[in-house]
Every structure is written in structure tokens, then in C-alpha cells.
Design a protein around this motif. Structure first.
Motif, PDB file in Angstrom:
ATOM      1  N   SER A 108      -0.840   7.241   1.445  1.00  0.00           N
ATOM      2  CA  SER A 108      -1.511   8.342   0.775  1.00  0.00           C
ATOM      3  C   SER A 108      -2.464   9.040   1.721  1.00  0.00           C
ATOM      4  O   SER A 108      -3.166   8.405   2.502  1.00  0.00           O
ATOM      5  CB  SER A 108      -2.295   7.819  -0.441  1.00  0.00           C
TER       6      SER A 108
ATOM      7  N   SER B  39       0.839  -1.199   0.000  1.00  0.00           N
ATOM      8  CA  SER B  39       0.000   0.000   0.000  1.00  0.00           C
ATOM      9  C   SER B  39       0.875   1.250   0.000  1.00  0.00           C
ATOM     10  O   SER B  39       2.053   1.221   0.381  1.00  0.00           O
ATOM     11  CB  SER B  39      -0.928  -0.001   1.215  1.00  0.00           C
TER      12      SER B  39
ATOM     13  N   ASN C  70      -5.045   1.316  -2.175  1.00  0.00           N
ATOM     14  CA  ASN C  70      -4.243   2.286  -2.920  1.00  0.00           C
ATOM     15  C   ASN C  70      -2.827   1.738  -3.079  1.00  0.00           C
ATOM     16  O   ASN C  70      -2.048   1.745  -2.128  1.00  0.00           O
ATOM     17  CB  ASN C  70      -4.231   3.627  -2.183  1.00  0.00           C
TER      18      ASN C  70
ATOM     19  N   LYS D 176      -7.221   5.790   0.613  1.00  0.00           N
ATOM     20  CA  LYS D 176      -8.059   4.924  -0.217  1.00  0.00           C
ATOM     21  C   LYS D 176      -7.727   3.465   0.046  1.00  0.00           C
ATOM     22  O   LYS D 176      -6.567   3.081   0.100  1.00  0.00           O
ATOM     23  CB  LYS D 176      -7.852   5.240  -1.704  1.00  0.00           C
TER      24      LYS D 176
END
Length: 325
Positions: free
Chosen positions: A108, A105, A115, A112
Motif C-alpha cells: 500500500s 502485508s 496493513n 501503514k
């Protein structure tokens, strides 16, 4: 006879400067920058400096903790380009079978789910670029791994390879004509005995409309009815002066200062809160809680003297807000 690629590229080794087919070692790319459990301060600038680019970033990997990885590349194209990036973690004995590659992942701010695509911003010809965010390798097991990196864009397509038990994929074949792939083997993930009983990730944000530019912020921990528990803090990013936002495992207190950190409006980090019981009887009172509070300046009895930002709050009730490990 070797040629030099005209795309963004990751080096298979320190001697390579974009030549294909590559020679020498190809499974310890210096552009898969492994930070371990301690994030690199100002990583987008730090990892593109000449002295940094001339070395491999190597740190120990630990189980039961998040480990951080950054990707960098050099622009071998004749114009400015940006490119997307992915990173996969796979037990080393399965590195030839893309079906077993698990994407990591991306740290971010959008949070999300799933992501897995990072971005290396636009680079001028010959410029070094670094991913916008760290990749998070969450609590790996204690075994040997391969980290496999992929660069791709509409202009520089780089499809995922296909494999089967009868036709495995070799990194040497992926690198024969281009350097949009890289591999970094992790020989050992060390066992960390401090396995948390409960863990929760939260977002630490400085409001974008804050009037305080690159200011010192105090992070305060408050707890209620957790006096027999230990706590540990880990963050995905340092503050803007390279100070790590972290706390080693220690006994919980009703109120404790995590630290004072320099952060600007829009600053973001993921913070992991890990809780450890210290008694055999693991119970959590209905009204027990842990709060993380963010202040500008030192909180005082005179509330008018201090701006108290609406705190990011973690509240535990029967451990339902935390993920049990």
C-alpha cells in the motif's frame, strides 16, 4: 445437491463456477494468483481477462526474496459490490489451526505498519475483480506452505474461524456453504543462496502534480565507498508498460543506470535495495552511501535541460539505515 452462491466468490478449482458444496480439488485455488518474485504488469486488468481467468497463475517461490500474490474473485451477487480481502501464509502442517495463520502485508502506498487488508473494487454482477494491490510475502523459509485467502465485508461477513488442538479447522468445512475462503498450497519454497546482508525498502513515487503524463523516467543509482559490495534491486510493481523494475545481483558502481520506465503522475512501487559484501571484512565507512535518483529524461551537464525530481535517497551510515539479515 449443489447450489450457486450469491456472493463474491473465489473458485476452489477451475471447474467450479460458484457451486457449493464444491467437488474436486480444493487446495489449489486458481484465484490465489501466485506471481513469485516477478510482479505481473497491469495486474488488475491482466488477471480478469477471460484467458487469464481460465488458468491458474503458477510460479516458483524463493526464499530470501519478496514474493508477490494477487487475489481475484467473481461477483455472484445480483448487484454491484466491493469486498475486502486478506491473505495468510502458514506452514502446511499448521494450516488447520488459524492461530498460526500469519497475515501478509499489502503493498500500500500509505505504508501503514501492519496493513493487512486489501480491497477488491466494486464489481458488477458476473464481473471479475482483482485486489487493488499485491500482497507481499516477505522472505519465506524453505518449507511447504498454505496460502489461505479470506473475503469479507459488512454485507458479506466472514469471521475468522476458531480452532484448538482438539478441534482443527478444515478448508472443506469453510467451503461447504460458501466460497469466501480459498487455499493455495505451495509445495516448495526454493532456497535462494543470495541472502542479502542488508536490505531497505523505499517508496518510488511520481509526484501527482508532475506535468509529465505517462512519460519515460530514468532511475539512476549512485554509490560512494561501496566498491567491494554487490547490489540487487527488486520492485513490487512493473512500470505501466509491463517492464520490471529490477536489477540482478551485480557489483556496485559509482554510477549505474537501473533503467528507463514509463510512469504517470501518482505511480507507486515499493523498491527493495539489497546489499551483499564480497569480502570477509564487512565494514561501512561513515560517509558511505547509496542513492537512488529519479529523473525525467537523461541527466546532462546542462541542468536546465533536464527536470531532476527531488531524488528518493537511501543513505547508509554504519548500515543503520538498512535492516541486517
Amino acid at each position: 445437491m449443489s447450489t450457486t452462491v450469491e456472493t463474491p466468490y473465489m473458485r476452489p478449482n477451475l471447474d467450479n463456477q460458484g457451486e457449493v458444496p464444491p467437488v474436486g480439488e480444493i487446495i489449489y485455488s486458481p484465484d490465489v494468483c501466485f506471481a513469485g518474485i516477478h510482479p505481473i504488469g497491469n495486474f488488475q486488468e491482466a488477471l480478469k481477462q477471460p484467458e487469464s481467468y481460465a488458468q491458474a497463475i503458477e510460479n516458483e517461490a524463493f526464499s530470501n526474496m519478496d514474493n508477490y500474490v494477487y487475489l481475484r474473485c467473481k461477483n455472484g451477487a445480483t448487484k454491484s459490490v466491493a469486498i475486502q480481502a486478506q491473505l495468510f501464509a502458514v506452514p502446511k502442517n499448521k494450516s488447520m489451526f488459524p492461530d498460526a495463520w500469519v497475515p501478509l502485508s499489502v503493498d500500500s502506498q500509505e505504508e501503514k505498519e501492519g496493513n493487512i487488508t486489501n480491497v477488491i473494487p466494486a464489481m458488477q454482477p458476473g464481473e471479475i475483480g482483482v485486489t487493488e494491490a499485491p500482497f507481499i510475502w516477505k522472505s519465506p523459509d524453505t518449507e511447504s506452505y498454505s496460502l489461505i485467502a479470506r473475503l469479507f465485508s459488512d454485507e458479506f461477513p466472514n469471521d475468522m474461524p476458531q480452532s484448538s488442538d482438539l478441534k482443527p479447522v478444515y478448508i472443506a468445512d469453510l467451503l461447504k456453504d460458501g466460497l469466501l475462503w480459498a487455499q493455495r498450497n505451495i509445495a516448495e519454497v526454493k532456497f535462494n543462496p543470495n541472502q542479502p546482508y542488508m536490505k531497505k525498502d523505499i517508496s518510488l513515487n511520481i509526484p501527482t502534480d508532475s506535468m509529465y503524463q505517462k512519460s519515460k523516467w530514468l532511475i539512476l543509482l549512485k554509490s560512494h565507498k561501496f566498491d567491494t559490495w554487490d547490489i540487487q534491486i527488486q520492485a513490487s510493481r512493473t512500470d505501466e508498460e509491463g517492464t520490471e523494475i529490477a536489477m540482478e545481483r551485480r557489483r556496485m558502481e559509482e554510477q549505474a543506470i537501473l533503467g528507463t520506465y514509463v510512469m504517470s503522475p501518482g505511480f507507486y512501487s515499493r523498491v527493495s535495495i539489497m546489499l551483499y559484501p564480497t569480502t570477509v571484512d564487512v565494514t561501512v565507512a561513515d560517509d558511505a552511501y547509496v542513492n537512488l535518483e529519479l529523473y525525467y529524461g537523461i541527466p546532462t551537464a546542462d541542468k536546465e535541460a533536464t527536470e531532476k525530481v527531488t531524488p528518493t535517497v537511501i543513505r547508509v551510515s554504519d548500515a543503520s539505515d538498512f535492516k541486517k539479515h
